[in-house]
Write a protein that holds these residues in place. Sequence first.
Motif, mmCIF file in Angstrom:
data_model
loop_
_atom_site.group_PDB
_atom_site.id
_atom_site.type_symbol
_atom_site.label_atom_id
_atom_site.label_comp_id
_atom_site.label_asym_id
_atom_site.label_seq_id
_atom_site.Cartn_x
_atom_site.Cartn_y
_atom_site.Cartn_z
ATOM 1 N N ARG A 222 -9.960 2.732 -4.826
ATOM 2 C CA ARG A 222 -10.859 1.721 -5.383
ATOM 3 C C ARG A 222 -11.740 2.307 -6.474
ATOM 4 O O ARG A 222 -12.016 1.674 -7.497
ATOM 5 N N GLU A 223 -12.182 3.542 -6.266
ATOM 6 C CA GLU A 223 -13.011 4.213 -7.267
ATOM 7 C C GLU A 223 -12.228 4.483 -8.542
ATOM 8 O O GLU A 223 -12.758 4.374 -9.649
ATOM 9 N N GLN A 224 -10.944 4.828 -8.393
ATOM 10 C CA GLN A 224 -10.143 5.247 -9.541
ATOM 11 C C GLN A 224 -9.553 4.075 -10.327
ATOM 12 O O GLN A 224 -9.448 4.145 -11.555
ATOM 13 N N VAL A 225 -9.141 3.015 -9.647
ATOM 14 C CA VAL A 225 -8.425 1.926 -10.337
ATOM 15 C C VAL A 225 -9.196 0.610 -10.333
ATOM 16 O O VAL A 225 -8.787 -0.345 -11.007
ATOM 17 N N GLY A 226 -10.292 0.541 -9.589
ATOM 18 C CA GLY A 226 -11.141 -0.645 -9.622
ATOM 19 C C GLY A 226 -10.452 -1.904 -9.120
ATOM 20 O O GLY A 226 -9.700 -1.887 -8.141
ATOM 21 N N ASP A 227 -10.682 -2.997 -9.835
ATOM 22 C CA ASP A 227 -10.180 -4.300 -9.398
ATOM 23 C C ASP A 227 -8.666 -4.432 -9.516
ATOM 24 O O ASP A 227 -8.094 -5.420 -9.031
ATOM 25 N N ASP A 228 -8.011 -3.477 -10.170
ATOM 26 C CA ASP A 228 -6.547 -3.539 -10.247
ATOM 27 C C ASP A 228 -5.900 -3.295 -8.885
ATOM 28 O O ASP A 228 -4.731 -3.638 -8.675
ATOM 29 N N LEU A 229 -6.638 -2.704 -7.944
ATOM 30 C CA LEU A 229 -6.115 -2.478 -6.597
ATOM 31 C C LEU A 229 -6.108 -3.806 -5.845
ATOM 32 O O LEU A 229 -7.153 -4.393 -5.587
ATOM 33 N N VAL A 230 -4.911 -4.277 -5.501
ATOM 34 C CA VAL A 230 -4.794 -5.589 -4.855
ATOM 35 C C VAL A 230 -4.426 -5.500 -3.380
ATOM 36 O O VAL A 230 -4.626 -6.467 -2.636
ATOM 37 N N ALA A 231 -3.886 -4.357 -2.934
ATOM 38 C CA ALA A 231 -3.491 -4.225 -1.530
ATOM 39 C C ALA A 231 -3.173 -2.768 -1.251
ATOM 40 O O ALA A 231 -2.952 -1.979 -2.177
ATOM 41 N N THR A 232 -3.173 -2.408 0.023
ATOM 42 C CA THR A 232 -2.800 -1.051 0.419
ATOM 43 C C THR A 232 -1.787 -1.107 1.545
ATOM 44 O O THR A 232 -1.742 -2.056 2.331
ATOM 45 N N PHE A 233 -0.960 -0.075 1.592
ATOM 46 C CA PHE A 233 0.094 0.046 2.590
ATOM 47 C C PHE A 233 -0.150 1.345 3.336
ATOM 48 O O PHE A 233 -0.260 2.419 2.732
ATOM 49 N N GLY A 234 -0.251 1.268 4.646
ATOM 50 C CA GLY A 234 -0.640 2.426 5.432
ATOM 51 C C GLY A 234 0.524 3.208 6.010
ATOM 52 O O GLY A 234 1.700 2.935 5.742
ATOM 53 N N ARG A 235 0.177 4.192 6.823
ATOM 54 C CA ARG A 235 1.192 4.998 7.505
ATOM 55 C C ARG A 235 2.128 4.083 8.278
ATOM 56 O O ARG A 235 1.688 3.125 8.928
ATOM 57 N N SER A 236 3.422 4.376 8.255
ATOM 58 C CA SER A 236 4.388 3.462 8.844
ATOM 59 C C SER A 236 5.494 4.203 9.585
ATOM 60 O O SER A 236 6.334 4.871 8.977
ATOM 61 N N ALA A 237 5.500 4.047 10.898
ATOM 62 C CA ALA A 237 6.601 4.581 11.695
ATOM 63 C C ALA A 237 7.886 3.826 11.379
ATOM 64 O O ALA A 237 8.987 4.390 11.432
#
Length: 327
Positions: A222-237
């Motif tokens: 969020r600090e680096q890309v600001g409002d361009d961040l629309v979603a995150t994908f976490g660790r996934s088994a």
Amino acid sequence: MRVAFVGKGGSGKTTMASLFARHLAAGSRPLLAIDADINQHLAAALGGVDGDAASIPALGEHLPAIKEYLRGSNPLIRSIESFLKTTPPGRGSRLLRVEDDNPIYAACVRTVGGVRLAVTGEFAEEDLGVSCYHSKVGAVELLLNHLVDGPGEYVVVDMTAGADAFASGLFTRFDRTFLVCEPTLRSVGVYRQYAGYAREYGIAVSVVGNKVEDEADGAFLREQVGDDLVATFGRSAYVRAAERGHPGPIHDLEPGNRSTLAALAALVDDTDKDWAEFTRLGHEFHRRVAASWGNTETGEDLTAQIDPEFRMDRSLSTAGDRLLVDA
């Protein structure tokens, strides 16, 4: 809607493209996926086996037939030799749709993991030193130039890594571009380079944070890309198992990560489609190619292929199998 997945090599863009495509397919949405990366891994990521990409007839191997079909009776295209990847459609050209019965799809589209897939083809040993990979990607640009997607239809393309997409006008052929970004400075650097180039042409880039394991990772992005961040994908088994050759139904994906895919789909659905700008940029890049090498290569003024009376339009998506506009 046409959707591109881009990002640094190793960021997980192919994984994200495959998961997004499978999410759409699970909802029975009309869909065509295209592997346009030099590393052809989308078929395996969709749940196929390593040899699936090699078994799908490559678009590049059918380029003359593709050109002949799309050319139709367009009088401005004198021959397929002068039909470049940037040549725009005009009156008499043939039109493609996402779900269509045409010889191009019959020859080059196969179903893998429940998703209809086309591939550019691998960079083979005989190409080394004599060919550019973007000559293969040119077939994708041709298809997207002649494709009319209606509401609720999707094309998902796994693009080349980094800023390689800017070697042609292909990056302008999408309604939504998702840049997959890890919480690292190197990955953020690729985002800044890509976004900088895209901004010059009014191309919006939305960032999907991948491999986000905790709040610190999310805060960094969020600090680096600001409002361009629309979603995150976490660790996934689920993803780890799929990468080891044991893909499960998409509904088995972790709820939080499934919510990310749903958020991306909602963002795509909310995107306004600007056919006028699509047409304008197509003409602009065709003029550039004509001036830089196309006219010399073909001995023709290729700007004469631009039909000023024709524009891609949503109404064409109901045109059936007829030619785009009577010549």
